[in-house]
Design a protein around this motif. Structure first.
Motif, PDB file in Angstrom:
ATOM      1  N   ALA A   1       0.801  -1.263   0.059  1.00 24.56           N
ATOM      2  CA  ALA A   1      -0.075  -0.088   0.064  1.00 24.56           C
ATOM      3  C   ALA A   1       0.986   1.314  -0.006  1.00 24.56           C
ATOM      4  CB  ALA A   1      -0.991   0.021   1.173  1.00 24.56           C
ATOM      5  N   LEU A   2       1.869   1.251   0.825  1.00 24.50           N
ATOM      6  CA  LEU A   2       3.067   2.495   0.876  1.00 24.50           C
ATOM      7  C   LEU A   2       3.443   2.629  -0.475  1.00 24.50           C
ATOM      8  CD1 LEU A   2       4.637   1.987   4.312  1.00 24.50           C
ATOM      9  CD2 LEU A   2       3.040   3.969   3.419  1.00 24.50           C
ATOM     10  N   SER A   3       4.024   1.298  -1.379  1.00 24.60           N
ATOM     11  CA  SER A   3       4.412   1.756  -2.527  1.00 24.60           C
ATOM     12  C   SER A   3       3.540   2.251  -3.496  1.00 24.60           C
ATOM     13  CB  SER A   3       5.266   0.323  -3.066  1.00 24.60           C
ATOM     14  OG  SER A   3       4.258  -0.433  -3.257  1.00 24.60           O
ATOM     15  N   LEU A   4       2.161   1.595  -3.573  1.00 21.89           N
ATOM     16  CA  LEU A   4       1.289   2.247  -4.249  1.00 21.89           C
ATOM     17  C   LEU A   4       1.034   3.776  -4.186  1.00 21.89           C
ATOM     18  CD1 LEU A   4      -0.778   1.570  -6.666  1.00 21.89           C
ATOM     19  CD2 LEU A   4      -2.594   1.197  -4.686  1.00 21.89           C
ATOM     20  N   ILE A   5       0.864   4.142  -2.731  1.00 17.28           N
ATOM     21  CA  ILE A   5       0.677   5.879  -2.430  1.00 17.28           C
ATOM     22  C   ILE A   5       2.188   6.427  -3.054  1.00 17.28           C
ATOM     23  CG2 ILE A   5       0.794   7.420  -0.627  1.00 17.28           C
ATOM     24  CD1 ILE A   5      -0.915   5.063   0.981  1.00 17.28           C
TER      25      ILE A   5
END
Length: 172
Positions: free
Chosen positions: A128-132
């Motif tokens: 999720a952090l990488s997508l953000i």
């Protein structure tokens, strides 16, 4: 572009899950080294118990078959033959009977490892952090590249207008 960001985020999450599981998971490197130490402790304890068993087995066999061993053991207990005389020296302690230590209890300990649910949670959070981060980076205007593309477009348009003007002038 959105599909690519989602795919990269899924790959990052999967990589984190695999890495954490291999290093600290239930069957990971840390758990393996702990089990190796436990096996070494159990092997040492087993070898000591086997040594003691062999010694006691030899004594048992000797007491069953060897008359000299039986006589020696009987003397230690205070028995004598009919024609023997027992001499006790004052001040000397009698020989003590050896006390056999059967070993210490060794329990196999459960190893410490990262639970499966925590590996999955870490993977989901990292994905999720990488997508953000990828979404935030894709929204940043690329002014240097955009200006260069606009300048190249204007140059091409100017050249095409100039060429069209020359072509019209030569026809007339």
């Amino acid at each position: 572009m959105l599909r690519l960001r989602i795919l990269i985020s899924a790959c990052v999450g999967t990589f984190i899950y695999v890495a954490v599981s291999i290093i600290g998971g239930q069957d990971g490197i840390i758990a393996y080294s702990h089990m190796k130490e436990q096996r070494q402790l159990l092997s040492v304890n087993t070898a000591e118990m086997e040594r003691l068993h062999t010694h006691l087995q030899e004594q048992y066999t000797a007491l069953l078959q060897d008359p000299d061993a039986i006589a020696s053991y009987a003397r230690k207990l205070g028995y004598v033959h009919e024609n023997e005389k027992l001499v006790r020296i004052a001040g000397m302690l009698p020989l003590e009977e050896p006390v056999y230590d059967a070993g210490t209890i060794v329990h196999a300990e459960k190893g410490s490892y990262i639970p499966e649910w925590l590996c999955k949670v870490l993977a989901i959070i990292c994905g999720a952090l990488s997508l953000i981060i990828l979404s935030a980076v894709s929204r940043i205007p690329r002014t240097g590249r955009t200006a260069a593309v606009q300048q190249d477009t204007q140059t091409v348009q100017a050249q095409s207008v100039y060429s069209a003007g020359i072509a019209l002038h030569t026809r007339q």
